[in-house]
Structures are given as structure tokens and as C-alpha cells.
Design an enzyme around this catalytic site. Structure first.
Site, mmCIF file in Angstrom:
data_model
loop_
_atom_site.group_PDB
_atom_site.id
_atom_site.type_symbol
_atom_site.label_atom_id
_atom_site.label_comp_id
_atom_site.label_asym_id
_atom_site.label_seq_id
_atom_site.Cartn_x
_atom_site.Cartn_y
_atom_site.Cartn_z
ATOM 1 N N LYS A 236 23.788 -0.261 24.554
ATOM 2 C CA LYS A 236 22.599 -1.038 24.924
ATOM 3 C C LYS A 236 21.883 -0.443 26.137
ATOM 4 O O LYS A 236 22.464 0.308 26.914
ATOM 5 C CB LYS A 236 22.974 -2.505 25.133
ATOM 6 C CG LYS A 236 23.182 -3.193 23.783
ATOM 7 C CD LYS A 236 23.363 -4.678 23.847
ATOM 8 C CE LYS A 236 23.481 -5.215 22.408
ATOM 9 N NZ LYS A 236 23.943 -6.603 22.359
ATOM 10 N N ARG B 2 32.172 -5.794 20.176
ATOM 11 C CA ARG B 2 31.314 -5.311 19.077
ATOM 12 C C ARG B 2 30.808 -3.925 19.454
ATOM 13 O O ARG B 2 30.006 -3.789 20.385
ATOM 14 C CB ARG B 2 30.165 -6.306 18.894
ATOM 15 C CG ARG B 2 29.232 -5.999 17.727
ATOM 16 C CD ARG B 2 28.116 -7.040 17.655
ATOM 17 N NE ARG B 2 27.241 -6.802 16.524
ATOM 18 C CZ ARG B 2 26.236 -5.925 16.526
ATOM 19 N NH1 ARG B 2 25.975 -5.221 17.605
ATOM 20 N NH2 ARG B 2 25.483 -5.772 15.459
HETATM 21 N N1 HH2 Z 1 23.852 -7.283 19.430
HETATM 22 C C1 HH2 Z 1 23.064 -6.800 18.458
HETATM 23 C C2 HH2 Z 1 23.089 -7.351 17.161
HETATM 24 N N2 HH2 Z 1 23.929 -8.359 16.867
HETATM 25 N N3 HH2 Z 1 25.600 -9.886 17.534
HETATM 26 C C3 HH2 Z 1 26.381 -10.389 18.484
HETATM 27 N N4 HH2 Z 1 27.211 -11.412 18.211
HETATM 28 N N5 HH2 Z 1 26.380 -9.899 19.774
HETATM 29 C C4 HH2 Z 1 25.569 -8.865 20.137
HETATM 30 O O1 HH2 Z 1 25.590 -8.467 21.331
HETATM 31 C C5 HH2 Z 1 24.703 -8.304 19.145
HETATM 32 C C6 HH2 Z 1 24.739 -8.856 17.828
HETATM 33 C C7 HH2 Z 1 22.128 -5.692 18.759
HETATM 34 O O2 HH2 Z 1 22.740 -4.464 18.660
HETATM 35 P P1 HH2 Z 1 22.652 -3.524 17.377
HETATM 36 O O3 HH2 Z 1 23.234 -4.184 16.192
HETATM 37 O O4 HH2 Z 1 23.296 -2.249 17.743
HETATM 38 O O5 HH2 Z 1 21.115 -3.235 17.154
HETATM 39 P P2 HH2 Z 1 19.978 -3.936 16.259
HETATM 40 O O6 HH2 Z 1 19.886 -5.376 16.565
HETATM 41 O O7 HH2 Z 1 18.729 -3.196 16.664
HETATM 42 O O8 HH2 Z 1 20.334 -3.734 14.830
#
Ligand code: HH2
Length: 253
Positions: free
Chosen positions: A203, A235
Site C-alpha cells: 500500500k 492479507r
Molecule cells: N485492501 C484492499 C482490498 N481489499 N480487504 C480487506 N479486508 N482489507 C484490506 O486492507 C483490503 C481489502 C486493497 O488492496 P488490493 O486488493 O491490493 O487492491 P485493489 O483494491 O486495488 O484491488
């Protein structure tokens, strides 16, 4: 928890796993590397993103879930009841809802009826605008009160408490200082009595702290810091270095 985003636009791995075979292979590799579960998502929640239609989200995730069924423990990262329903029918065990049941009124029923686990995450605002000017009087107590209230709501809606985990939502309507404060004082969230999930892998807070674009080591450092303060689900995108680091941190603890 490994992450497989089946999206063109995720900030961390956008476009990499759009092909279902590639996504399924990535999920299997994460399992082999030691992930207990793999979080499959078809909608980016990156700052500024505007969401996808139900049809498009199903088109992205269903072929991946079909390939992983009976093979890899899966969590579905969705805010939509219909996506969750299809995912649970295809063997998903956990519904990861970044709106904490505020997005789709039917989602709690789907989770409860399906006997699934549920992750409730805190977010201030919505992805499109959440990073514009996030403000809190005390970010830790506000996030804790929110999660406590959402936990009660989920239980009242029929999801057993022992199936719910809580997540402060690192980067979801939060500055770098807010994110660091939430991890520094994670004991306040742990005291709510449910497992705490932290997603900080790759992040932008880490990029701001390190000035680096290669965020693997920064992600691992943050995960270990969170683990030491009581987080039990991390995660992450880079499973192997996290599993190794957490094995050592766990052995010392
Ligand atoms: N962060 C993201 C997406 N889903 N779910 C939970 N429970 N906690 C988190 O911190 C979280 C999440 C965002 O990260 P990422 O999936 O890498 O990116 P994107 O939302 O752009 O797909």
C-alpha cells in the site's frame, strides 16, 4: 491470506491475473507457499475507483473460483450479495466485505445462510473520494466503535460471532499517520475479542515511508509489526516472504 485481484486496475497487481488460468495458478502457488486462504476479488477498491457492474464482477471471478473449487481455500472480496452467493456455492469459505455490510442489504443473509466466515472492514467514505481529506478526532477509538457496531449488526442479522473477523481498513480513508496509529495501538481492536485482519501489503503508506517502489520488504516489516501487536490474519500479495518472516516472528513470540 494471499491476494489475487482479477482486475485490470488494482494498484498492487492490476492486470496480472485477468486471465482465469493465470489467476488460478497464482492462487495455487500462494497455497503452496503457505497461505491459509486466498482472497479473490473482481472489483478494485483503490483510491479513486468507481466500481464494476455485477455482470462484470461475476465474469471476472466465477471462472477463477471454478478452477480453485475443492483445491484452494478461498475468500471472496466483494460487496455484492449475488457475487458472494455464487462464490459460496463454488466453495468459498469467507466473505471479505470492505463495506462491513453497509453496501448490499442482502449480503448478511447470504453469509449467514451459507455458514460462511465474514470479514468486516472499516472505511471512511467511499473508494472514489476516500483519500481526499480523511479526518478523525481519534482514529483508533472511532475505528473500534465502528467495528464494534458492525459486529453487533452482523450478529443480529444472523452471522455467528465466532465466524467474524475485524479489519481497520489500512488506506481506506486514512493518512499515513492514521494507518501507523492503527497498527501502533492495535491492542484496542484486539480487545474487541475477534481475530484482527491487517491488509497493508504494497500500500501507498509503505511507498511514502520508504520512498521505494519495491514494497516487499516494507510489506513484510509492516506485517510483522502488526502480528506482534495481535493481528492474526495478514492479507498479502507476496506470500512466501511473509510466511517465512511470520514463522520466525511467531517462534520468538
Ligand atoms: N485492501 C484492499 C482490498 N481489499 N480487504 C480487506 N479486508 N482489507 C484490506 O486492507 C483490503 C481489502 C486493497 O488492496 P488490493 O486488493 O491490493 O487492491 P485493489 O483494491 O486495488 O484491488
Amino acid at each position: 491470506m494471499g491476494v489475487v485481484n482479477v482486475t485490470p486496475d488494482s494498484f498492487s497487481d492490476g492486470g496480472v491475473h485477468l486471465d482465469p488460468d493465470t489467476a488460478a495458478a497464482a492462487a495455487r502457488r500462494m497455497r503452496d507457499d503457505g497461505a491459509a486462504i486466498v482472497d479473490v476479488g473482481g472489483e478494485s477498491t483503490r483510491p479513486g475507483s468507481g466500481g464494476v457492474t455485477l455482470d462484470e464482477e461475476l465474469r471476472r471471478v466465477v471462472p477463477v473460483l471454478e478452477r480453485l473449487q475443492g483445491d484452494v481455500p478461498v475468500s471472496i472480496d466483494t460487496t455484492k450479495a449475488e457475487v458472494a452467493r455464487r462464490a459460496l456455492a463454488l466453495g468459498a469459505e469467507l466473505v471479505n466485505d470492505v463495506t462491513a455490510l453497509r453496501g448490499d442489504p442482502d449480503l448478511a443473509g447470504v453469509v449467514g445462510d451459507g455458514g460462511a466466515y465474514l470479514c468486516l472492514m472499516h472505511m471512511q467514505g467511499e473508494p472514489r473520494t476516500m483519500q481526499r481529506d480523511p479526518r478523525y478526532d481519534d482514529v483508533v477509538s472511532e475505528v473500534a466503535s465502528f467495528l464494534e457496531e458492525r459486529l453487533r449488526t452482523a450478529v443480529d442479522a444472523g452471522v455467528p460471532e465466532e465466524r467474524i473477523c475485524l479489519d481497520p481498513g489500512i488506506g481506506f480513508g486514512k493518512t499515513v499517520d492514521h494507518n501507523l496509529e492503527l497498527i501502533r495501538r492495535l491492542d484496542v481492536l484486539v480487545a474487541l475479542g475477534r481475530p484482527v485482519l491487517i491488509g497493508i501489503s504494497r500500500k501507498s503508506t509503505l511507498r511514502k515511508l520508504t520512498g521505494s517502489d519495491d514494497l516487499v520488504a516494507a510489506s513484510v516489516g509492516a506485517a510483522v509489526a502488526a502480528f506482534e501487536r495481535g493481528a492474526t490474519i495478514l492479507r498479502v500479495h507476496d506470500v512466501k516472504p511473509h510466511v517465512d518472516a511470520l514463522a520466525v516472528a511467531g517462534a520468538v513470540a
